[in-house]
Scaffold this motif. Structure first.
Motif, PDB file in Angstrom:
ATOM      1  N   VAL A  13      27.846  14.104 -31.970  1.00 60.08           N
ATOM      2  CA  VAL A  13      28.452  13.409 -33.108  1.00 60.08           C
ATOM      3  C   VAL A  13      27.353  12.931 -34.059  1.00 60.08           C
ATOM      4  O   VAL A  13      27.485  13.051 -35.283  1.00 60.08           O
ATOM      5  CB  VAL A  13      29.324  12.232 -32.622  1.00 60.08           C
ATOM      6  N   GLN A  14      26.271  12.413 -33.519  1.00 53.31           N
ATOM      7  CA  GLN A  14      25.158  11.968 -34.363  1.00 53.31           C
ATOM      8  C   GLN A  14      24.552  13.136 -35.139  1.00 53.31           C
ATOM      9  O   GLN A  14      24.213  13.004 -36.319  1.00 53.31           O
ATOM     10  CB  GLN A  14      24.075  11.300 -33.513  1.00 53.31           C
ATOM     11  N   ILE A  15      24.434  14.279 -34.484  1.00 52.08           N
ATOM     12  CA  ILE A  15      23.864  15.450 -35.154  1.00 52.08           C
ATOM     13  C   ILE A  15      24.782  15.910 -36.279  1.00 52.08           C
ATOM     14  O   ILE A  15      24.325  16.226 -37.380  1.00 52.08           O
ATOM     15  CB  ILE A  15      23.607  16.579 -34.138  1.00 52.08           C
ATOM     16  N   VAL A  16      26.081  15.947 -36.023  1.00 51.77           N
ATOM     17  CA  VAL A  16      27.044  16.356 -37.053  1.00 51.77           C
ATOM     18  C   VAL A  16      26.983  15.401 -38.243  1.00 51.77           C
ATOM     19  O   VAL A  16      27.018  15.836 -39.401  1.00 51.77           O
ATOM     20  CB  VAL A  16      28.470  16.428 -36.463  1.00 51.77           C
ATOM     21  N   GLU A  17      26.871  14.104 -37.983  1.00 55.04           N
ATOM     22  CA  GLU A  17      26.774  13.136 -39.076  1.00 55.04           C
ATOM     23  C   GLU A  17      25.517  13.365 -39.910  1.00 55.04           C
ATOM     24  O   GLU A  17      25.559  13.296 -41.143  1.00 55.04           O
ATOM     25  CB  GLU A  17      26.788  11.712 -38.524  1.00 55.04           C
ATOM     26  N   ARG A  18      24.401  13.654 -39.246  1.00 54.07           N
ATOM     27  CA  ARG A  18      23.154  13.921 -39.980  1.00 54.07           C
ATOM     28  C   ARG A  18      23.288  15.166 -40.845  1.00 54.07           C
ATOM     29  O   ARG A  18      22.824  15.189 -41.989  1.00 54.07           O
ATOM     30  CB  ARG A  18      21.990  14.100 -39.013  1.00 54.07           C
ATOM     31  N   VAL A  19      23.884  16.210 -40.298  1.00 56.28           N
ATOM     32  CA  VAL A  19      24.057  17.451 -41.051  1.00 56.28           C
ATOM     33  C   VAL A  19      24.969  17.212 -42.251  1.00 56.28           C
ATOM     34  O   VAL A  19      24.694  17.696 -43.360  1.00 56.28           O
ATOM     35  CB  VAL A  19      24.613  18.568 -40.134  1.00 56.28           C
ATOM     36  N   ASP A  20      26.045  16.470 -42.054  1.00 54.80           N
ATOM     37  CA  ASP A  20      26.952  16.167 -43.165  1.00 54.80           C
ATOM     38  C   ASP A  20      26.258  15.376 -44.259  1.00 54.80           C
ATOM     39  O   ASP A  20      26.459  15.633 -45.454  1.00 54.80           O
ATOM     40  CB  ASP A  20      28.186  15.410 -42.659  1.00 54.80           C
ATOM     41  N   ARG A  21      25.433  14.404 -43.863  1.00 56.91           N
ATOM     42  CA  ARG A  21      24.675  13.628 -44.865  1.00 56.91           C
ATOM     43  C   ARG A  21      23.703  14.523 -45.625  1.00 56.91           C
ATOM     44  O   ARG A  21      23.556  14.403 -46.848  1.00 56.91           O
ATOM     45  CB  ARG A  21      23.918  12.484 -44.194  1.00 56.91           C
ATOM     46  N   ALA A  22      23.029  15.419 -44.909  1.00 54.29           N
ATOM     47  CA  ALA A  22      22.080  16.319 -45.563  1.00 54.29           C
ATOM     48  C   ALA A  22      22.803  17.237 -46.541  1.00 54.29           C
ATOM     49  O   ALA A  22      22.312  17.482 -47.655  1.00 54.29           O
ATOM     50  CB  ALA A  22      21.329  17.143 -44.521  1.00 54.29           C
ATOM     51  N   LYS A  23      23.978  17.749 -46.156  1.00 52.48           N
ATOM     52  CA  LYS A  23      24.750  18.600 -47.065  1.00 52.48           C
ATOM     53  C   LYS A  23      25.193  17.824 -48.300  1.00 52.48           C
ATOM     54  O   LYS A  23      25.144  18.345 -49.414  1.00 52.48           O
ATOM     55  CB  LYS A  23      25.978  19.159 -46.346  1.00 52.48           C
ATOM     56  N   ALA A  24      25.631  16.585 -48.105  1.00 52.44           N
ATOM     57  CA  ALA A  24      26.057  15.760 -49.236  1.00 52.44           C
ATOM     58  C   ALA A  24      24.881  15.505 -50.175  1.00 52.44           C
ATOM     59  O   ALA A  24      25.042  15.557 -51.411  1.00 52.44           O
ATOM     60  CB  ALA A  24      26.642  14.439 -48.742  1.00 52.44           C
ATOM     61  N   ASN A  25      23.705  15.231 -49.625  1.00 47.36           N
ATOM     62  CA  ASN A  25      22.521  15.008 -50.463  1.00 47.36           C
ATOM     63  C   ASN A  25      22.147  16.270 -51.235  1.00 47.36           C
ATOM     64  O   ASN A  25      21.772  16.193 -52.412  1.00 47.36           O
ATOM     65  CB  ASN A  25      21.346  14.548 -49.616  1.00 47.36           C
ATOM     66  N   LEU A  26      22.235  17.436 -50.584  1.00 45.03           N
ATOM     67  CA  LEU A  26      21.929  18.686 -51.280  1.00 45.03           C
ATOM     68  C   LEU A  26      22.907  18.939 -52.413  1.00 45.03           C
ATOM     69  O   LEU A  26      22.512  19.346 -53.513  1.00 45.03           O
ATOM     70  CB  LEU A  26      21.961  19.865 -50.293  1.00 45.03           C
ATOM     71  N   ASN A  27      24.190  18.686 -52.161  1.00 40.71           N
ATOM     72  CA  ASN A  27      25.187  18.873 -53.217  1.00 40.71           C
ATOM     73  C   ASN A  27      24.957  17.909 -54.370  1.00 40.71           C
ATOM     74  O   ASN A  27      25.100  18.278 -55.540  1.00 40.71           O
ATOM     75  CB  ASN A  27      26.601  18.713 -52.663  1.00 40.71           C
ATOM     76  N   ALA A  28      24.600  16.676 -54.062  1.00 38.02           N
ATOM     77  CA  ALA A  28      24.317  15.697 -55.116  1.00 38.02           C
ATOM     78  C   ALA A  28      23.118  16.140 -55.949  1.00 38.02           C
ATOM     79  O   ALA A  28      23.138  16.030 -57.180  1.00 38.02           O
ATOM     80  CB  ALA A  28      24.071  14.320 -54.511  1.00 38.02           C
ATOM     81  N   ASN A  29      22.088  16.649 -55.297  1.00 34.92           N
ATOM     82  CA  ASN A  29      20.906  17.127 -56.023  1.00 34.92           C
ATOM     83  C   ASN A  29      21.250  18.329 -56.898  1.00 34.92           C
ATOM     84  O   ASN A  29      20.769  18.443 -58.024  1.00 34.92           O
ATOM     85  CB  ASN A  29      19.785  17.483 -55.053  1.00 34.92           C
TER      86      ASN A  29
END
Length: 100
Positions: A65-81
């Protein structure tokens, strides 16, 4: 994730100590020739894998679950950029179109 890794390592070390005791007490067979150390390590790995799979199920789920949350945050940051870059390019194109 570190907690899961340390718990898994602890189970491996525990299995190693038990197998080592069994081999040197004569209950478990010794390896051939000078391969006794490798035999103990291999047997410990084989025994610790199913034990870890069963005993650490909840901890493994928590780590995933922690890994999935990290991946989701990274994807959100990439989309924001990406959106910021697209907006900057659009603004530059509009500014160049108005200047002409």
């Amino acid at each position: 994730m570190l907690r899961y890794t340390l718990m898994r390592l602890g189970i491996l070390v525990g299995c190693f100590v038990v197998v080592w005791g069994l081999v040197y007490s004569g209950i478990a067979p010794r390896g051939l020739g000078s391969s006794n150390g490798m035999w103990i390590v291999l047997l410990s790995l084989v025994l610790s894998a199913p034990i870890s799979y069963v005993v650490l199920r909840k901890e493994r789920d928590r780590a995933s679950v922690q890994i999935v949350e990290r991946v989701d945050r990274a994807k959100a940051n990439l989309n924001a950029n990406r959106n910021q870059e697209d907006d900057a390019v659009d603004e530059a194109a509009r500014a160049q179109g108005q200047a002409s």
